[in-house]
Scaffold this motif. Structure first.
Motif, PDB file in Angstrom:
ATOM      1  N   GLY A 150      53.261  15.024  57.251  1.00 40.08           N
ATOM      2  CA  GLY A 150      54.330  14.245  57.949  1.00 40.08           C
ATOM      3  C   GLY A 150      53.862  12.910  58.088  1.00 40.08           C
ATOM      4  O   GLY A 150      52.703  12.642  58.042  1.00 40.08           O
ATOM      5  N   LEU A 181      55.364  25.503  61.143  1.00 38.85           N
ATOM      6  CA  LEU A 181      56.204  24.199  60.696  1.00 38.85           C
ATOM      7  C   LEU A 181      56.023  24.242  59.011  1.00 38.85           C
ATOM      8  O   LEU A 181      57.187  23.904  58.269  1.00 38.85           O
ATOM      9  N   GLY A 220      53.180  18.271  54.110  1.00 43.27           N
ATOM     10  CA  GLY A 220      52.649  18.889  55.234  1.00 43.27           C
ATOM     11  C   GLY A 220      52.137  18.093  56.413  1.00 43.27           C
ATOM     12  O   GLY A 220      52.396  18.538  57.446  1.00 43.27           O
ATOM     13  N   PRO A 251      66.473  23.333  62.357  1.00 42.11           N
ATOM     14  CA  PRO A 251      65.224  23.940  62.745  1.00 42.11           C
ATOM     15  C   PRO A 251      64.681  23.876  64.214  1.00 42.11           C
ATOM     16  O   PRO A 251      64.847  22.878  64.940  1.00 42.11           O
ATOM     17  N   THR A 261      63.984  25.623  55.358  1.00 37.62           N
ATOM     18  CA  THR A 261      64.959  24.673  55.150  1.00 37.62           C
ATOM     19  C   THR A 261      65.185  24.018  53.525  1.00 37.62           C
ATOM     20  O   THR A 261      66.506  23.792  53.127  1.00 37.62           O
ATOM     21  N   HIS A 262      64.088  23.616  52.839  1.00 35.58           N
ATOM     22  CA  HIS A 262      64.006  23.338  51.379  1.00 35.58           C
ATOM     23  C   HIS A 262      64.842  24.397  50.733  1.00 35.58           C
ATOM     24  O   HIS A 262      65.622  23.988  49.906  1.00 35.58           O
ATOM     25  N   ASP A 302      55.683  25.714  52.707  1.00 32.71           N
ATOM     26  CA  ASP A 302      55.735  24.367  52.484  1.00 32.71           C
ATOM     27  C   ASP A 302      54.107  23.856  52.148  1.00 32.71           C
ATOM     28  O   ASP A 302      53.559  23.556  53.222  1.00 32.71           O
ATOM     29  N   ALA A 341      59.608  24.393  56.982  1.00 28.73           N
ATOM     30  CA  ALA A 341      60.112  23.496  56.038  1.00 28.73           C
ATOM     31  C   ALA A 341      60.385  24.056  55.060  1.00 28.73           C
ATOM     32  O   ALA A 341      61.271  23.715  54.408  1.00 28.73           O
ATOM     33  N   LYS A 348      61.411  12.515  62.484  1.00 34.93           N
ATOM     34  CA  LYS A 348      61.934  13.814  61.574  1.00 34.93           C
ATOM     35  C   LYS A 348      60.895  14.895  61.812  1.00 34.93           C
ATOM     36  O   LYS A 348      59.871  14.927  62.103  1.00 34.93           O
ATOM     37  N   VAL A 349      61.493  16.124  61.764  1.00 34.09           N
ATOM     38  CA  VAL A 349      60.773  17.469  61.693  1.00 34.09           C
ATOM     39  C   VAL A 349      59.541  17.267  60.790  1.00 34.09           C
ATOM     40  O   VAL A 349      59.738  17.092  59.557  1.00 34.09           O
ATOM     41  N   GLY A 350      58.618  17.685  61.432  1.00 29.58           N
ATOM     42  CA  GLY A 350      57.234  17.609  60.529  1.00 29.58           C
ATOM     43  C   GLY A 350      56.584  16.326  60.701  1.00 29.58           C
ATOM     44  O   GLY A 350      55.255  16.211  60.310  1.00 29.58           O
ATOM     45  N   ARG A 361      53.311  17.149  66.816  1.00 26.41           N
ATOM     46  CA  ARG A 361      54.024  17.438  65.750  1.00 26.41           C
ATOM     47  C   ARG A 361      55.619  17.375  66.038  1.00 26.41           C
ATOM     48  O   ARG A 361      55.646  17.904  67.066  1.00 26.41           O
TER      49      ARG A 361
END
Length: 244
Positions: A92, A30, A90, A53, A37-38, A86, A34, A210-212, A133
């Motif tokens: 989330g 993750l 982290g 993702p 994606t950023h 990232d 992450a 949301k993811v994370g 997660r």
């Protein structure tokens, strides 16, 4: 397939690249996903159409009128060359989903217990004890793929998917768990139902998860479940096909 050739870029039509970072599902993925994606958001700007993702990949969809497939690939190669995990956010957001574990709304609960060689109570305790997660969103709006499931609960999907799975149904399959945000077909094992509203067009971003993000399913009784807006309408067990 060897993992030595990762990360790898795979073409996904004239307007997309699949970035494959990993060959196995692990929670630490993750942090890298992450970061990817950023970095894609920053590198592509308004040429970026969508990012999807998953457990091991990120699908990058771009506007071919603003950037060519080759230019997009070059940007991704540059991103991968300097990618670092990232370390911001982290953890989330933590969501606690009130869940009624019962065979009337989780008709596969007894099946899961049998396959896992556990009591129904042990299945409930094991599933609700773990913190999960969100690895990916997909299949249906607001549908979050979560993991990793305790090894003792790992079980296959149904042989024949149900044509209609009620909204809020909490389910498991393989190493994953999820909650259905709306009435959809589905082949996962249903073990309960949550009162949480997982998808809402009035909510910013629509999806609750949301993811994370982190998720814990909190076992509640029927009274609490209904008081929080849960639908107790029963669902019949799936008809599993038997081999001749």
């Amino acid at each position: 397939m060897s993992h030595s050739d990762l990360p790898r870029l795979e073409p996904a039509g004239i307007d997309g690249w699949m970035v494959r970072l990993f060959g196995t599902i692990e929670e630490n993925n993750l942090l890298w996903l992450a970061a990817l994606t950023h970095d894609c958001e920053a590198a592509f700007g308004d040429a970026l159409v969508d990012l999807v993702p998953s457990y091991t990949t990120v699908l990058v969809i771009f506007d071919p009128l603003k950037v060519s497939a080759w230019q997009a690939r070059e940007r991704l190669v540059d991103i991968l060359a300097r990618l670092v995990p990232d370390d911001v956010g982290g953890e989330g957001e933590l969501h606690e989903l009130a869940t009624w574990y019962d065979s009337s709304v989780g008709p596969d609960l007894a099946r899961v217990a049998e396959l896992s060689d556990m009591t129904v109570e042990a299945v409930i305790d094991t599933h609700s004890y773990q913190e999960y997660r969100v690895f990916a969103l997909g299949f249906a709006p607001g549908f979050a793929f979560m993991g990793l499931l305790d090894d003792s609960l790992t079980c296959p999907r149904l042989d024949t998917p149900r044509p209609k799975v009620p909204a809020g149904s909490v389910a498991i399959a393989g190493q994953q768990t999820a909650a259905y945000p709306a009435v959809t077909p589905g082949g996962w094992n249903l073990i309960g139902r949550t009162a949480a509203r997982l998808f809402d067009r009035e909510r910013d971003g629509f999806s609750l998860l949301k993811v994370g993000d982190r998720v814990r399913f909190v076992a509640v009784d029927r009274h609490t479940f209904e008081n929080e807006g849960g639908d107790p309408t029963p669902l019949a067990p799936a008809r599993e096909e038997t081999s001749p």
